[in-house]
Design a protein around this motif. Structure first.
Motif, short mmCIF file in Angstrom:
data_model
loop_
_atom_site.label_atom_id
_atom_site.label_comp_id
_atom_site.label_asym_id
_atom_site.label_seq_id
_atom_site.Cartn_x
_atom_site.Cartn_y
_atom_site.Cartn_z
N UNK A 10 0.84 -1.20 0.00
CA UNK A 10 0.00 0.00 0.00
C UNK A 10 0.88 1.26 0.00
N UNK A 11 0.53 2.18 -0.87
CA UNK A 11 1.23 3.47 -0.93
C UNK A 11 0.21 4.57 -0.72
N UNK A 12 0.51 5.44 0.21
CA UNK A 12 -0.38 6.57 0.49
C UNK A 12 0.21 7.82 -0.15
N UNK A 13 -0.68 8.69 -0.55
CA UNK A 13 -0.21 9.96 -1.10
C UNK A 13 -1.24 11.03 -0.86
N UNK A 14 -0.84 12.26 -1.08
CA UNK A 14 -1.80 13.35 -0.90
C UNK A 14 -1.27 14.63 -1.51
N UNK A 15 -2.18 15.60 -1.59
CA UNK A 15 -1.78 16.94 -1.96
C UNK A 15 -0.96 17.55 -0.83
N UNK A 49 -7.23 24.14 -2.49
CA UNK A 49 -6.56 24.93 -1.47
C UNK A 49 -5.06 25.06 -1.76
N UNK A 50 -4.41 23.93 -2.04
CA UNK A 50 -2.94 24.01 -2.21
C UNK A 50 -2.49 23.86 -3.66
N UNK A 51 -3.40 23.50 -4.56
CA UNK A 51 -3.07 23.51 -5.97
C UNK A 51 -2.42 22.27 -6.54
N UNK A 52 -2.22 21.26 -5.69
CA UNK A 52 -1.47 20.09 -6.17
C UNK A 52 -2.37 19.18 -7.01
N UNK A 53 -1.81 18.68 -8.09
CA UNK A 53 -2.46 17.70 -8.96
C UNK A 53 -2.11 16.30 -8.44
N UNK A 54 -3.14 15.61 -7.95
CA UNK A 54 -2.93 14.34 -7.24
C UNK A 54 -3.13 13.13 -8.15
N UNK A 56 -17.34 0.06 -18.03
CA UNK A 56 -16.64 -1.09 -17.43
C UNK A 56 -16.18 -0.83 -16.02
N UNK A 57 -16.52 0.31 -15.48
CA UNK A 57 -16.12 0.59 -14.10
C UNK A 57 -15.42 1.92 -13.98
N UNK A 58 -14.73 2.08 -12.85
CA UNK A 58 -13.99 3.32 -12.59
C UNK A 58 -12.51 2.98 -12.54
N UNK A 59 -11.71 3.91 -13.04
CA UNK A 59 -10.27 3.69 -13.15
C UNK A 59 -9.55 4.99 -12.82
N UNK A 60 -8.32 4.87 -12.34
CA UNK A 60 -7.61 6.07 -11.97
C UNK A 60 -6.10 5.94 -12.15
N UNK A 61 -5.46 7.08 -12.11
CA UNK A 61 -4.00 7.17 -12.08
C UNK A 61 -3.62 8.08 -10.92
N UNK A 62 -2.39 7.94 -10.50
CA UNK A 62 -1.88 8.88 -9.50
C UNK A 62 -0.69 9.63 -10.08
N UNK A 63 -0.48 10.82 -9.56
CA UNK A 63 0.75 11.55 -9.81
C UNK A 63 1.75 10.96 -8.82
N UNK A 64 2.68 10.16 -9.33
CA UNK A 64 3.58 9.40 -8.45
C UNK A 64 4.36 10.32 -7.51
N UNK A 65 4.55 11.56 -7.90
CA UNK A 65 5.34 12.48 -7.07
C UNK A 65 4.58 12.95 -5.84
N UNK A 66 3.26 12.62 -5.77
CA UNK A 66 2.50 12.99 -4.58
C UNK A 66 2.41 11.82 -3.59
#
Ligand SMILES: [Zn+2]
Length: 146
Positions: free
Chosen positions: A9-14, A84-89, A97-107
């Motif tokens: 598991x990897x957590x990330x945030x703005x 609030x902080x402007x970060x692209x997460x 077919x469902x929901x799908x996502x990507x992350x900005x690895x730098x966050x």
């Protein structure tokens, strides 16, 4: 003996923490697909995105007012930025077919050691159908859109 892989598991945030994610993958960090999308949005953010079609992703939001669901180009996905902080997460798409996502690895916090060099990616010539189909195939299954 079969190799067993551990779902990590990897957590990330703005920056301010209002918009975050939990990304689970069996892939060792060195095998992550890291992409430097060459569209103007991603270049402006210096974003490096990743996903794992065999992984799992969940975005979490501490305040429903804060995620900006920015749509541009073909407008098939929401690019999630913190108001609030402007970060692209990361980004999300809902399809038949469902929901799908990507992350900005730098966050990812902390940014994992040993991320592979980003491969430049240019999706500018895709049709809307091609774009959705690629995301269904390459993006991470998302628990639900936020
Ligand atoms: Zn924020």
């Amino acid at each position: 003996m079969a190799m067993t892989f551990l779902l990590r598991n990897f957590e990330g945030s703005c920056h301010c923490g209002a918009l975050g994610f939990s990304f689970q993958t069996e892939l060792p960090v060195a095998k992550w697909s890291v992409r430097a999308c060459q569209c103007r949005f991603c270049r402006a953010h210096g974003a490096l995105t990743t996903s794992d079609p065999r992984g799992r992703l969940r975005f979490h939001v501490s305040d429903d007012e804060l995620p900006e669901h920015y749509r541009f180009g073909l407008k098939t996905a929401d690019f999630l930025l913190c108001k609030r902080c402007g970060v692209y997460v990361g980004a999300q798409i809902a399809t038949t077919h469902g929901a799908f996502g990507i992350i900005n690895a730098l966050t990812t916090t902390p940014v994992p050691q040993g991320l592979p060099a980003a491969a430049p990616a240019d999706y500018g010539s895709e049709s809307p159908d091609e774009r959705v189909a690629r995301r269904e195939k390459q993006w991470t299954p998302l628990e639900s859109v936020v």
